[in-house]
Design a protein around this motif. Sequence first.
Motif, PDB file in Angstrom:
ATOM      1  N   SER A  58     -12.331 -47.332  -5.897  1.00 35.32           N
ATOM      2  CA  SER A  58     -13.022 -48.512  -6.399  1.00 35.32           C
ATOM      3  C   SER A  58     -13.703 -49.211  -5.233  1.00 35.32           C
ATOM      4  CB  SER A  58     -12.048 -49.460  -7.116  1.00 35.32           C
ATOM      5  OG  SER A  58     -11.031 -49.876  -6.244  1.00 35.32           O
ATOM      6  N   SER A  59     -14.572 -50.137  -5.552  1.00 38.40           N
ATOM      7  CA  SER A  59     -15.360 -50.837  -4.534  1.00 38.40           C
ATOM      8  C   SER A  59     -14.474 -51.518  -3.494  1.00 38.40           C
ATOM      9  CB  SER A  59     -16.232 -51.895  -5.210  1.00 38.40           C
ATOM     10  OG  SER A  59     -17.113 -51.285  -6.125  1.00 38.40           O
ATOM     11  N   ASP A  60     -15.010 -51.653  -2.293  1.00 35.20           N
ATOM     12  CA  ASP A  60     -14.313 -52.338  -1.206  1.00 35.20           C
ATOM     13  C   ASP A  60     -15.345 -53.172  -0.456  1.00 35.20           C
ATOM     14  OD1 ASP A  60     -12.937 -53.113   1.147  1.00 35.20           O
ATOM     15  OD2 ASP A  60     -11.719 -51.292   1.101  1.00 35.20           O
ATOM     16  N   SER A  61     -15.152 -54.482  -0.455  1.00 35.61           N
ATOM     17  CA  SER A  61     -16.137 -55.400   0.118  1.00 35.61           C
ATOM     18  C   SER A  61     -15.980 -55.646   1.610  1.00 35.61           C
ATOM     19  CB  SER A  61     -16.082 -56.744  -0.614  1.00 35.61           C
ATOM     20  OG  SER A  61     -14.824 -57.354  -0.405  1.00 35.61           O
ATOM     21  N   ASN A  62     -14.922 -55.082   2.215  1.00 33.12           N
ATOM     22  CA  ASN A  62     -14.689 -55.362   3.628  1.00 33.12           C
ATOM     23  C   ASN A  62     -13.776 -54.288   4.220  1.00 33.12           C
ATOM     24  OD1 ASN A  62     -13.987 -56.379   6.119  1.00 33.12           O
ATOM     25  ND2 ASN A  62     -13.553 -58.437   5.384  1.00 33.12           N
ATOM     26  N   PHE A  63     -14.317 -53.466   5.114  1.00 35.16           N
ATOM     27  CA  PHE A  63     -13.549 -52.364   5.699  1.00 35.16           C
ATOM     28  C   PHE A  63     -12.718 -52.768   6.912  1.00 35.16           C
ATOM     29  CE2 PHE A  63     -16.828 -48.924   4.285  1.00 35.16           C
ATOM     30  CZ  PHE A  63     -16.430 -49.080   2.977  1.00 35.16           C
ATOM     31  N   ILE A  64     -12.713 -54.021   7.292  1.00 35.67           N
ATOM     32  CA  ILE A  64     -12.037 -54.438   8.522  1.00 35.67           C
ATOM     33  C   ILE A  64     -10.525 -54.184   8.488  1.00 35.67           C
ATOM     34  CG2 ILE A  64     -11.612 -56.862   7.943  1.00 35.67           C
ATOM     35  CD1 ILE A  64     -12.820 -55.523  11.352  1.00 35.67           C
ATOM     36  N   ASP A  65      -9.943 -54.140   7.301  1.00 36.82           N
ATOM     37  CA  ASP A  65      -8.505 -53.904   7.194  1.00 36.82           C
ATOM     38  C   ASP A  65      -8.192 -52.529   6.597  1.00 36.82           C
ATOM     39  OD1 ASP A  65      -9.417 -54.495   4.668  1.00 36.82           O
ATOM     40  OD2 ASP A  65      -7.792 -55.860   4.162  1.00 36.82           O
ATOM     41  N   ASP A  66      -9.156 -51.609   6.686  1.00 32.98           N
ATOM     42  CA  ASP A  66      -8.981 -50.252   6.169  1.00 32.98           C
ATOM     43  C   ASP A  66      -8.989 -49.258   7.325  1.00 32.98           C
ATOM     44  OD1 ASP A  66      -8.981 -50.847   3.334  1.00 32.98           O
ATOM     45  OD2 ASP A  66     -11.094 -51.339   3.582  1.00 32.98           O
ATOM     46  N   TYR A  67      -8.265 -48.164   7.144  1.00 33.78           N
ATOM     47  CA  TYR A  67      -8.094 -47.191   8.217  1.00 33.78           C
ATOM     48  C   TYR A  67      -8.343 -45.779   7.724  1.00 33.78           C
ATOM     49  CZ  TYR A  67      -5.854 -51.159  10.379  1.00 33.78           C
ATOM     50  OH  TYR A  67      -5.617 -52.405  10.902  1.00 33.78           O
ATOM     51  N   PHE A  68      -8.849 -44.920   8.610  1.00 31.27           N
ATOM     52  CA  PHE A  68      -8.982 -43.511   8.290  1.00 31.27           C
ATOM     53  C   PHE A  68      -7.587 -42.911   8.200  1.00 31.27           C
ATOM     54  CE2 PHE A  68     -13.175 -44.124  10.310  1.00 31.27           C
ATOM     55  CZ  PHE A  68     -13.974 -43.588   9.311  1.00 31.27           C
ATOM     56  N   GLY A  69      -7.411 -41.979   7.272  1.00 33.83           N
ATOM     57  CA  GLY A  69      -6.121 -41.343   7.086  1.00 33.83           C
ATOM     58  C   GLY A  69      -6.160 -39.888   7.508  1.00 33.83           C
TER      59      GLY A  69
END
Length: 132
Positions: A58-69
């Motif tokens: 689903s949509s994500d408005s801000n990648f600052i707290d997301d990480y590559f897995g």
Amino acid sequence: MLLRNSLRALAATGLVLGAFTVSAGSASAAGKDAWLTNGEFGLFCFQNQNESVFDLYSSDSNFIDDYFGGSKSCYNQITNDQTESYWNLDTYEWSVHTDWNGGGSDGYLAAGYKGNASFTFKNTISSAYYVN
């Protein structure tokens, strides 16, 4: 959004069997689990869909707290401004943006599209949205 997720849940049961997995994780169209499966949009830290993946359901408005897995060299690195390629395994078109909340430059990736980020988007993507 509720209708979209309900329809996707029904579709996911039939799609998991034919899922394409990129790296270690749980094979489900759930997003953010380091597996790129049918019904998801994947962002990769290197060109040609190489190395670690950040998969969205689903949509994500801000990648600052997301990480590559996964277990590759970009594992656990922040996704924000570190994307060089993508693969849209969703049936929906997705838009990517160079700023949070859909701001900055925007690009649209058709269902099934697979490619490298252009000069405008290489290592500058900060948000993504499915387009219905």
